[in-house]
Design a protein around this motif. Structure first.
Motif, PDB file in Angstrom:
ATOM      1  N   GLN A  41       7.007   6.319 -10.034  1.00 28.46           N
ATOM      2  CA  GLN A  41       6.696   7.381  -9.075  1.00 28.46           C
ATOM      3  C   GLN A  41       7.053   8.703  -9.719  1.00 28.46           C
ATOM      4  N   LEU A  42       6.170   9.689  -9.598  1.00 23.16           N
ATOM      5  CA  LEU A  42       6.437  10.984 -10.209  1.00 23.16           C
ATOM      6  C   LEU A  42       5.627  12.054  -9.506  1.00 23.16           C
ATOM      7  N   THR A  43       6.059  13.290  -9.700  1.00 26.52           N
ATOM      8  CA  THR A  43       5.333  14.459  -9.220  1.00 26.52           C
ATOM      9  C   THR A  43       5.181  15.413 -10.392  1.00 26.52           C
ATOM     10  N   GLY A  44       3.991  15.998 -10.533  1.00 26.43           N
ATOM     11  CA  GLY A  44       3.804  16.899 -11.656  1.00 26.43           C
ATOM     12  C   GLY A  44       2.577  17.759 -11.523  1.00 26.43           C
ATOM     13  N   PRO A  45       2.473  18.770 -12.388  1.00 26.36           N
ATOM     14  CA  PRO A  45       1.274  19.604 -12.444  1.00 26.36           C
ATOM     15  C   PRO A  45       0.104  18.799 -13.009  1.00 26.36           C
ATOM     16  N   VAL A  46      -1.088  19.357 -12.857  1.00 24.32           N
ATOM     17  CA  VAL A  46      -2.293  18.604 -13.217  1.00 24.32           C
ATOM     18  C   VAL A  46      -3.114  19.382 -14.239  1.00 24.32           C
ATOM     19  N   VAL A  47      -3.608  18.666 -15.246  1.00 24.41           N
ATOM     20  CA  VAL A  47      -4.485  19.249 -16.261  1.00 24.41           C
ATOM     21  C   VAL A  47      -5.769  18.428 -16.320  1.00 24.41           C
ATOM     22  N   PHE A  48      -6.912  19.129 -16.228  1.00 24.58           N
ATOM     23  CA  PHE A  48      -8.188  18.449 -16.484  1.00 24.58           C
ATOM     24  C   PHE A  48      -8.386  18.414 -17.986  1.00 24.58           C
ATOM     25  N   ALA A  49      -8.418  17.194 -18.567  1.00 24.51           N
ATOM     26  CA  ALA A  49      -8.484  17.041 -20.027  1.00 24.51           C
ATOM     27  C   ALA A  49      -9.797  16.421 -20.482  1.00 24.51           C
ATOM     28  N   GLY A  50     -10.874  16.727 -19.774  1.00 24.09           N
ATOM     29  CA  GLY A  50     -12.198  16.271 -20.197  1.00 24.09           C
ATOM     30  C   GLY A  50     -12.267  14.777 -20.391  1.00 24.09           C
ATOM     31  N   TYR A  51     -12.643  14.369 -21.599  1.00 21.43           N
ATOM     32  CA  TYR A  51     -12.745  12.944 -21.919  1.00 21.43           C
ATOM     33  C   TYR A  51     -11.465  12.407 -22.565  1.00 21.43           C
ATOM     34  N   GLY A  52     -10.470  13.263 -22.707  1.00 21.56           N
ATOM     35  CA  GLY A  52      -9.201  12.806 -23.282  1.00 21.56           C
ATOM     36  C   GLY A  52      -9.317  12.374 -24.723  1.00 21.56           C
ATOM     37  N   ILE A  53     -10.225  13.009 -25.477  1.00 18.95           N
ATOM     38  CA  ILE A  53     -10.529  12.573 -26.845  1.00 18.95           C
ATOM     39  C   ILE A  53     -10.012  13.586 -27.870  1.00 18.95           C
ATOM     40  N   THR A  81       1.640  13.953  -6.421  1.00 18.71           N
ATOM     41  CA  THR A  81       2.689  12.936  -6.354  1.00 18.71           C
ATOM     42  C   THR A  81       2.011  11.583  -6.410  1.00 18.71           C
ATOM     43  N   MET A  82       2.423  10.795  -7.376  1.00 19.30           N
ATOM     44  CA  MET A  82       1.756   9.521  -7.634  1.00 19.30           C
ATOM     45  C   MET A  82       2.773   8.385  -7.586  1.00 19.30           C
ATOM     46  N   ALA A  83       2.377   7.275  -6.959  1.00 14.16           N
ATOM     47  CA  ALA A  83       3.222   6.078  -6.961  1.00 14.16           C
ATOM     48  C   ALA A  83       2.364   4.872  -7.308  1.00 14.16           C
ATOM     49  N   VAL A  84       2.844   4.033  -8.221  1.00 10.49           N
ATOM     50  CA  VAL A  84       2.177   2.773  -8.545  1.00 10.49           C
ATOM     51  C   VAL A  84       3.201   1.651  -8.465  1.00 10.49           C
ATOM     52  N   ASP A  85       2.743   0.508  -8.011  1.00 16.84           N
ATOM     53  CA  ASP A  85       3.625  -0.656  -7.898  1.00 16.84           C
ATOM     54  C   ASP A  85       2.769  -1.903  -8.049  1.00 16.84           C
ATOM     55  N   ILE A 123      -3.885  16.004   0.390  1.00 12.26           N
ATOM     56  CA  ILE A 123      -4.981  15.029   0.466  1.00 12.26           C
ATOM     57  C   ILE A 123      -4.428  13.699  -0.016  1.00 12.26           C
ATOM     58  N   VAL A 124      -4.530  12.684   0.811  1.00 14.61           N
ATOM     59  CA  VAL A 124      -3.936  11.387   0.488  1.00 14.61           C
ATOM     60  C   VAL A 124      -5.031  10.402   0.084  1.00 14.61           C
ATOM     61  N   ALA A 125      -4.871   9.806  -1.087  1.00  9.55           N
ATOM     62  CA  ALA A 125      -5.743   8.713  -1.540  1.00  9.55           C
ATOM     63  C   ALA A 125      -4.949   7.421  -1.459  1.00  9.55           C
ATOM     64  N   ASP A 126      -5.354   6.540  -0.568  1.00  9.82           N
ATOM     65  CA  ASP A 126      -4.627   5.293  -0.357  1.00  9.82           C
ATOM     66  C   ASP A 126      -5.208   4.160  -1.192  1.00  9.82           C
ATOM     67  N   LEU A 127      -4.414   3.122  -1.347  1.00  5.07           N
ATOM     68  CA  LEU A 127      -4.823   1.937  -2.095  1.00  5.07           C
ATOM     69  C   LEU A 127      -6.131   1.379  -1.539  1.00  5.07           C
ATOM     70  N   GLY A 128      -7.139   1.230  -2.415  1.00  5.98           N
ATOM     71  CA  GLY A 128      -8.419   0.677  -2.010  1.00  5.98           C
ATOM     72  C   GLY A 128      -9.295   1.638  -1.248  1.00  5.98           C
ATOM     73  N   ALA A 165       0.826  -1.212   0.000  1.00  9.56           N
ATOM     74  CA  ALA A 165       0.000   0.000   0.000  1.00  9.56           C
ATOM     75  C   ALA A 165       0.856   1.255   0.000  1.00  9.56           C
ATOM     76  N   ALA A 166       2.002   1.209   0.674  1.00  8.98           N
ATOM     77  CA  ALA A 166       2.884   2.380   0.733  1.00  8.98           C
ATOM     78  C   ALA A 166       3.418   2.767  -0.634  1.00  8.98           C
ATOM     79  N   ASN A 167       3.425   1.794  -1.578  1.00  5.11           N
ATOM     80  CA  ASN A 167       3.928   2.054  -2.932  1.00  5.11           C
ATOM     81  C   ASN A 167       2.810   2.332  -3.924  1.00  5.11           C
ATOM     82  N   ASN A 168       1.579   2.421  -3.441  1.00  6.63           N
ATOM     83  CA  ASN A 168       0.433   2.710  -4.301  1.00  6.63           C
ATOM     84  C   ASN A 168      -0.420   3.781  -3.623  1.00  6.63           C
ATOM     85  N   ARG A 169      -0.199   5.005  -3.999  1.00 10.99           N
ATOM     86  CA  ARG A 169      -0.948   6.108  -3.387  1.00 10.99           C
ATOM     87  C   ARG A 169      -0.869   7.340  -4.266  1.00 10.99           C
ATOM     88  N   VAL A 170      -1.809   8.222  -4.049  1.00 13.58           N
ATOM     89  CA  VAL A 170      -1.829   9.511  -4.731  1.00 13.58           C
ATOM     90  C   VAL A 170      -1.920  10.595  -3.659  1.00 13.58           C
TER      91      VAL A 170
END
Length: 716
Positions: free
Chosen positions: A171-183, A385-389, A152-157, A116-121
């Motif tokens: 794992q990365l940190t970056g700015p955020v863009v709302f891109a609608g439906y991504g189409i 900051t996002m991490a996936v594992d 604000i922390v979003a944990d696994l599950g 869980a420590a390696n999967n969070r936003v």
């Protein structure tokens, strides 16, 4: 209920120790049953012992302790030990694999989240100046102001899941863009990326596409175009330089899942009320029945509690790890290009979009639907900051094999009797109750088939004891059926006894819900003499057999048929509890299961003793799995020539309420002609409670169209 740690301790014990512990659950009954057989019981005694053993086997395999027998759970080993010990006790040889009954099968469990420590936003929202974005400083959310300038922390599950369709690690940190439906759809005049630079940014993308269900939309509206696919959105984001993707579930999908979950909760509460009434009607001395029913209520209460907790998670809209599928393979010679992909709860996305746009994601969604104009925007002051594992889960799980050796000239040939013993655990892969974390007991699927297989083994040991010439019978409890017939596929590739010398295979899968005296038998065309064998075996049991010639189908018999072995597959039909937590012990028809054991025994005996082996025949690959009739019309019918007359109506039933009358002649149901009563049953079999069905009748020389709304069929 045993904890996971306790199961791991059990898994580490020697086979004999595990078998003894598992067997203690039914030890006393085992002693009684064995003693009865040893003392040459009467036919009545045998039937009593058989019924008792069927009940005990289903009760254990479908118990809460085994948590649904998933191949991903260590409890599958307890089930395997129990089956092995039962095989040994009825007199089978359980030493086929290095002195063990276990044929180990390697099983891929698919993508699994790591720690869980390696999967969070972690979402960071910086405070804005009071006049920025006008009303952006105001919020309907009482907690939003508290999050400004904080993380604000979003944990696994809990608010976040990594998705298997993206990178497995990062794992990365970056700015955020709302891109609608991504189409990006030039031909449709729509582009969520127009005029906005997302290079190096984490893009927030909504699921599906604009104007869903609108037939006048530039998009198809009535069905998804390719622009709605996860893979299309991901590739488009990569082309625009995005560093990661956050998917937001759409409102319609969430509402559909919420409604479905509420219906399941209501159904379980209704079942609880029915059981409570049964308890109230019991005589004072019925202590055992009262205790059994009380345990069922406790199980329902536990399930409802879990389902209610799941409902809260479903309402937040977090997608599952595998909901978008796995990452597609790259073309030969092309580099693997992927970025991290996660799903987070809509309420968390609201807090980000309000910061810059002053709107919730739902309001942005509605704006795009109404105008068909993108609403993409850089979410200034927001960073993530996002991490996936993730890793590919693998483990071994055993087929359990017991052998009754043959005698005489046919001893080198083999008949296989099989049933899968795995199920879908606590939910997830294979479950038809998405999002629900509860024991999927699998009493019918397939504790019923496993119990019938064990009962057949016990009967064959007795029936063939004095037969001088018969084939070997190999009894197999297959693992991994729910993951794609993995156990049976492995066995036919690595058979203990030659496949060329295997004359037939009988499969038992979902045989615990006999209704209307129907038994469906697949494979009746898989060999020249197989149908006559079934008919002869049914002379005693007298089922109404529904015969399906094909040897194919989504169960373990198909693995054998594909390598040239004739097959039979006994099946009592799909039902509304299939792959759901409600497939439990209390819904098994043990009288019917006893009779299915009898027809299996008769078929097995004939295949083991008849001189001429069945000759394999080619059949159609097209398979339609038959379901039980769950809808109720409320009529009594009579065949009169090539017409079907209504001779009775259930008071207050759908037929009576819709205006159908005694004496009416049925012409069509759902637009299809009716010539016999069996036609009516087949038409209703494809309907569900709540469906409205058009019924045309002849009355006094005129055609009358009526539309009853079907209700749930009363329990037998």
């Amino acid at each position: 209920m045993e904890t996971l740690n306790e199961c791991k301790v059990m898994a580490s014990l020697p086979l004999v120790t595990r078998a003894v512990i598992a067997w203690l659950v039914v030890a006393a009954a085992s002693i009684t049953s064995t003693r009865s057989i040893a003392e040459s019981p009467t036919d009545s005694d045998r039937e009593s012992v058989q019924l008792k053993r069927l009940r005990e086997d289903v009760a254990y395999l479908a118990s809460e302790e085994l948590r649904g027998r998933s191949v991903a759970d260590d409890t599958i080993l307890l089930a395997a030990d129990y089956i092995a010990d039962r095989m040994n006790n009825v007199g089978l040889d359980t030493t086929s694999f290095g002195g063990s009954p276990f044929q180990q099968v390697a099983i891929s469990l698919g993508p699994q989240a790591g720690p869980a420590a390696n999967n969070r936003v972690v979402i960071r929202i910086e405070p804005q100046a009071p006049d920025a974005q006008g009303s952006a400083g105001e919020s309907d959310s009482p907690n939003e102001a508290d999050h400004r300038g904080t993380a604000i922390v979003a944990d696994l599950g809990d608010g976040m899941n990594p998705m298997a369709i993206g990178s497995t690690r990062g794992q990365l940190t970056g700015p955020v863009v709302f891109a609608g439906y991504g189409i990006t759809a030039p031909k449709l005049g729509y582009d969520d990326y127009s005029g906005i630079d997302v290079a190096g940014s984490i893009v927030v993308i909504m699921r599906k596409e604009p104007q869903a269900n609108d037939p006048d939309s530039r998009f198809d509206g009535t069905k998804n175009t390719r622009h709605a696919f996860f893979s299309t959105k991901i590739q488009n984001a990569i082309r625009h330089g995005a560093s990661a993707i956050i998917f937001v579930n759409d409102r319609d999908s969430i509402s559909e899942k919420v409604d479905d979950q509420k219906r399941r909760i209501a159904a379980e509460l209704e079942r609880r009320e029915t059981i409570q009434k049964q308890i109230a009607g019991l005589p004072a001395e019925a202590t055992n029945s009262r205790e059994t029913l009380a345990k069922r209520i406790a199980g329902i209460d536990s399930m409802v509690e879990s389902m209610t907790a799941d409902l809260q998670r479903i309402q937040r809209g977090v997608l599952g790890i595998s909901d978008a599928g796995d990452r597609p393979p790259s073309a030969p010679g092309e580099p693997v290009v992927s970025i991290p992909v996660v799903s987070i709860a809509r309420d968390l996305v609201d807090q980000m979009t309000r910061q810059t746009t002053g709107k919730t994601v739902g309001e942005l969604e509605a704006s795009i639907h109404q105008s068909l104009r993108p609403a993409s925007e850089v979410l200034s002051g927001v960073s993530i900051t996002m991490a996936v594992d993730m890793k590919e889960g693998n483990r071994e799980s055993p087929n359990v094999v017991g052998v009754l050796e043959g005698r005489g000239p046919m001893a080198s040939e083999t008949v296989v009797v099989g049933a899968h013993y795995d199920h879908v655990g606590m939910g997830g892969v294979g479950s038809l109750a998405p999002g629900t974390i509860a024991v999927h007991n699998g009493a019918d699927d397939n504790a019923s088939g496993t119990a019938a297989m064990l009962a057949t083994a016990a009967a064959m040991v007795q029936r063939l004891a004095d037969v001088p010439d018969h084939r070997r019978i190999v009894f197999i409890a297959f693992t991994g059926e729910e993951r794609g017939l993995l156990g049976s596929k492995y066995y036919v590739r690595h058979p203990r006894f030659s496949i060329d010398a295997t004359v037939a295979m009988i499969n038992l899968d979902m045989v615990g819900r006999v209704r209307d005296n129907e038994l469906t038998v697949y494979g009746t065309g898989s060999a020249d003499s197989i149908e006559s064998i079934v008919d002869a075996a049914n002379a005693e049991t007298q089922f109404d057999l529904f015969k399906v010639p094909t040897g194919y189908g989504p169960s373990d018999h198909q693995s054998f048929y594909e390598v040239g072995v004739p097959v039979l597959f006994f099946f009592t039909g799909l039902h509304n509890d299939y792959h759901r937590p409600s497939d439990d012990f209390g819904k098994i028809d043990f009288g019917g299961l006893t009779r299915i054991t009898d027809i299996t025994c008769n078929s097995t005996f004939e295949l083991a003793t008849r001189r001429e082996r069945p000759r394999y025949a080619v059949t159609d690959r097209q398979v339609q799995i038959r379901r039980q009739m769950t809808a109720f019309l409320g009529v009594t019918l009579s065949d009169r020539g090539d017409q079907v007359a209504i001779t009775g109506l259930t008071p207050g039933g759908p037929a009576e309420q819709s205006g159908i009358r005694v004496g009416d002649r049925l012409n069509t149901i759902a637009g299809k002609p009716i010539r016999r009563s069996s036609d009516v049953l087949e038409r209703l079999r494809n309907q569900s409670p709540g469906d409205e069905v058009k019924i045309e009748v002849f009355r006094e020389g005129k055609s009358v169209l009526l539309v009853p709304r079907l209700v749930a069929r009363p329990d037998r």
